[in-house]
Design an enzyme around this catalytic site. Structure first.
Site, PDB file in Angstrom:
ATOM      1  N   HIS A   1       0.832  -1.113   0.124  1.00  0.00           N
ATOM      2  CA  HIS A   1      -0.123   0.185  -0.348  1.00  0.00           C
ATOM      3  C   HIS A   1       1.150   1.145   0.178  1.00  0.00           C
ATOM      4  CE1 HIS A   1      -2.614   2.799   2.032  1.00  0.00           C
ATOM      5  NE2 HIS A   1      -3.766   2.995   1.289  1.00  0.00           N
TER       6      HIS A   1
ATOM      7  N   ARG B   1      -2.430   1.107  -4.836  1.00  0.00           N
ATOM      8  CA  ARG B   1      -2.324   0.376  -4.526  1.00  0.00           C
ATOM      9  C   ARG B   1      -2.874  -1.013  -5.821  1.00  0.00           C
ATOM     10  NH1 ARG B   1      -7.239  -2.409  -0.792  1.00  0.00           N
ATOM     11  NH2 ARG B   1      -7.870  -0.390  -0.694  1.00  0.00           N
TER      12      ARG B   1
ATOM     13  N   LYS C   1      -6.302  -0.158  -8.502  1.00  0.00           N
ATOM     14  CA  LYS C   1      -6.852   1.042  -7.666  1.00  0.00           C
ATOM     15  C   LYS C   1      -7.476   2.133  -8.485  1.00  0.00           C
ATOM     16  CE  LYS C   1      -8.546  -1.767  -4.166  1.00  0.00           C
ATOM     17  NZ  LYS C   1      -9.626  -2.094  -4.111  1.00  0.00           N
TER      18      LYS C   1
ATOM     19  N   ASP D   1      -5.084   8.652  -7.069  1.00  0.00           N
ATOM     20  CA  ASP D   1      -5.815   9.739  -6.198  1.00  0.00           C
ATOM     21  C   ASP D   1      -4.297  10.346  -5.796  1.00  0.00           C
ATOM     22  OD1 ASP D   1      -5.645  10.660  -3.062  1.00  0.00           O
ATOM     23  OD2 ASP D   1      -6.598   9.476  -2.791  1.00  0.00           O
TER      24      ASP D   1
ATOM     25  N   CYS E   1      -3.311  12.106  -3.660  1.00  0.00           N
ATOM     26  CA  CYS E   1      -2.547  12.040  -2.356  1.00  0.00           C
ATOM     27  C   CYS E   1      -1.708  11.184  -2.647  1.00  0.00           C
ATOM     28  CB  CYS E   1      -3.566  11.279  -0.882  1.00  0.00           C
ATOM     29  SG  CYS E   1      -3.528   9.905  -0.865  1.00  0.00           S
ATOM     30  N   TYR E   2      -1.756  10.246  -2.960  1.00  0.00           N
ATOM     31  CA  TYR E   2       0.094   9.513  -3.317  1.00  0.00           C
ATOM     32  C   TYR E   2       0.471   9.780  -4.287  1.00  0.00           C
ATOM     33  CZ  TYR E   2      -3.260   5.843  -1.517  1.00  0.00           C
ATOM     34  OH  TYR E   2      -4.298   5.386  -1.055  1.00  0.00           O
TER      35      TYR E   2
ATOM     36  N   ASP F   1      -8.537  14.974  -4.929  1.00  0.00           N
ATOM     37  CA  ASP F   1      -7.565  13.791  -5.057  1.00  0.00           C
ATOM     38  C   ASP F   1      -7.723  13.426  -6.858  1.00  0.00           C
ATOM     39  OD1 ASP F   1     -10.955  12.985  -4.892  1.00  0.00           O
ATOM     40  OD2 ASP F   1      -9.990  11.048  -3.965  1.00  0.00           O
TER      41      ASP F   1
ATOM     42  N   ASP G   1      -9.963  18.810  -0.090  1.00  0.00           N
ATOM     43  CA  ASP G   1     -10.216  18.927   1.091  1.00  0.00           C
ATOM     44  C   ASP G   1      -8.316  19.480   1.581  1.00  0.00           C
ATOM     45  OD1 ASP G   1      -8.076  16.409   1.513  1.00  0.00           O
ATOM     46  OD2 ASP G   1      -9.697  15.804   0.189  1.00  0.00           O
TER      47      ASP G   1
ATOM     48  N   HIS H   1      -5.315  16.274   1.111  1.00  0.00           N
ATOM     49  CA  HIS H   1      -5.134  16.479  -0.036  1.00  0.00           C
ATOM     50  C   HIS H   1      -4.675  17.716  -0.652  1.00  0.00           C
ATOM     51  CE1 HIS H   1      -8.509  13.085  -0.038  1.00  0.00           C
ATOM     52  NE2 HIS H   1      -6.906  12.676  -1.334  1.00  0.00           N
TER      53      HIS H   1
END
Length: 430
Positions: free
Chosen positions: A259, A302, A305, A308, A310-311, A354, A361, A364
């Site tokens: 992850h 992952r 998936k 996003d 944030c990654y 994201d 937010d 993020h």
């Protein structure tokens, strides 16, 4: 026993000969496209394998491609700094809406996310007035100087203490606030969280043990300049056992899929321990590289998936740490920058998000900005140097947003990390 064995053999023989081994006539059918009705379509095999996740990805991908098709023929994308600053300033000026009470246990995190976002965009955007508000809030949560809970009257927690220490580091020791941190008490508390297998509980009595706890403990200890052999004993072995067959890291030894968040926590922890070379780095590089989706250009957390924002930090930060230690660049920084600037911000809504159609937010906003900063710079660090001595240089191949240089191990501006650690250059009281 013998009767049971004979029945089993008879059953196996029946299955083998009567079911699996029986001969079937070969049937061939040739279909000519010209013979098909115009209304008929040939369904692809993948249609049978669609899931909720694949359907969601199709929707996200279409939104992303629409944005790229609409915007890429226009001007170079830019970070709308002043627009996002308006969004962040509101957090310190008004009471947050009632629907955000779910974040009551995340108060130090919100202070870190908002304050860090301001400092990453411009080093002087975090005003002295706001710094004092942050200090007052954190020492109201823990009047004795740590460890810190998520809010008033809440249990001390590794994650909230990590966020509180990060937020205080951003306050530039205003009014001598750094000396109010009780290092000795925090150190003793960290030892009380230590597990025999090398991990750390996130909270006494009820806390879980995983790579997040390890990272928070090591980050706190290294920032406060109190990382001892006693504290780090067994941690390397614990982290090595969390790297799985995919190459990334799970939350716990031997049980979880890799992850992005856990992988960052493990990679940053190994950097603090100066032990990256003790794991399978090649597999980790491959895993990080595979998280960048070709069409979307951003990272997912992952396998299979959704993308996003944030990654951009959780995976991009892991890659930046590896880059700093001489393992090369394992993803396209230009592609990630495109995703952040095209898809994680919009003209009608300040803050970063994201993915398209999502709301912005504080979380993020912070991690998208950190990821963006890392795409626009290159990192180097001598193998024997602690990570706070990492060097950051502008990437001449990529346009600059004028962001503050950040340290990928701590998710903080480099200058703040160095000043904070240098302040605590003395040994702990006995």
């Amino acid at each position: 026993m013998q009767q049971r064995l004979r029945r089993s053999l008879t059953r196996a023989k029946f299955i083998n000969t009567a079911l699996l081994g029986r001969k079937r006539p070969v049937m061939e059918k040739v279909i000519h496209v010209a013979d098909l009705d115009s209304d008929q379509t040939i369904q692809p095999l993948i249609k049978e394998l669609e899931t909720v996740t694949t359907e969601a990805r199709h929707e996200v991908l279409q939104s992303v491609l629409d944005i790229y098709n609409d915007d890429e023929n226009g001007d170079e994308p830019i970070l709308m700094k002043d627009f996002h600053k308006m969004y962040l300033d509101v957090a310190f000026e008004i009471s947050l809406p009632s629907q955000m009470t779910v974040l009551d246990a995340s108060q130090p995190w919100m202070l870190y996310w908002v304050a860090n976002s301001l400092k990453v965009m411009a080093k002087d955007w975090l005003t002295d007035d706001v710094k004092r508000k942050i200090v007052d809030k954190l020492f109201a949560i823990s009047p004795l100087g740590g460890p810190f809970g998520g809010g008033l009257g809440q249990l001390s927690h590794l994650a909230s203490t990590y966020a509180a220490i990060n937020a205080l580091s951003l306050c530039d020791n205003i009014d001598g606030c750094w000396d109010r941190i009780d290092r000795k008490k925090i150190y003793e508390w960290l030892l009380s969280l230590k597990e025999p297998n090398g991990g750390f509980k996130t909270c006494l009595e009820v806390g879980e043990v995983d790579t997040r706890g390890v990272y928070c403990a090591l980050a706190i200890a290294s920032l406060l300049n109190m990382l001892t052999d006693e504290l780090s004993e067994g941690v390397l072995s614990y982290l090595k056992s969390c790297q799985n067959y995919e190459g990334g890291f799970g939350s716990c030894p031997h049980i979880d899929e890799a992850h992005g968040g856990y992988t960052f926590c493990a990679t940053a922890s190994l950097a603090i321990l100066r032990s990256i070379n003790q794991i399978d780095v090649e597999r980790l590089l491959e895993w990080c590289s595979a998280r960048q989706l070709q069409e979307e250009r951003g990272f997912c957390g992952r396998s299979n998936k959704l993308v996003d924002g944030c990654y951009s930090f959780w995976v991009g930060g892991s890659a930046a740490i590896l880059e700093s230690l001489g393992y090369g660049q394992c993803f396209s920084k230009q592609a990630l920058r495109d995703y952040i600037l095209y898809c994680c911000q919009e003209k009608e809504q300040p803050g970063l998000r994201d993915k398209p159609r999502a709301h912005s937010d504080f979380y993020h906003t912070n991690y998208c900005l950190l990821g963006l900063a890392m795409t626009e710079n290159s990192y180097t660090c001598a193998s024997n140097d602690p990570p706070y001595k990492m060097k950051c240089d502008s990437n001449d191949q990529i346009s600059s947003s004028g962001l503050t240089h950040v340290n990928p191990v701590y998710g903080l501006p480099m200058k703040n990390v160095k000043n904070f650690i240098d302040h605590f250059d003395s040994a702990l009281p006995s």
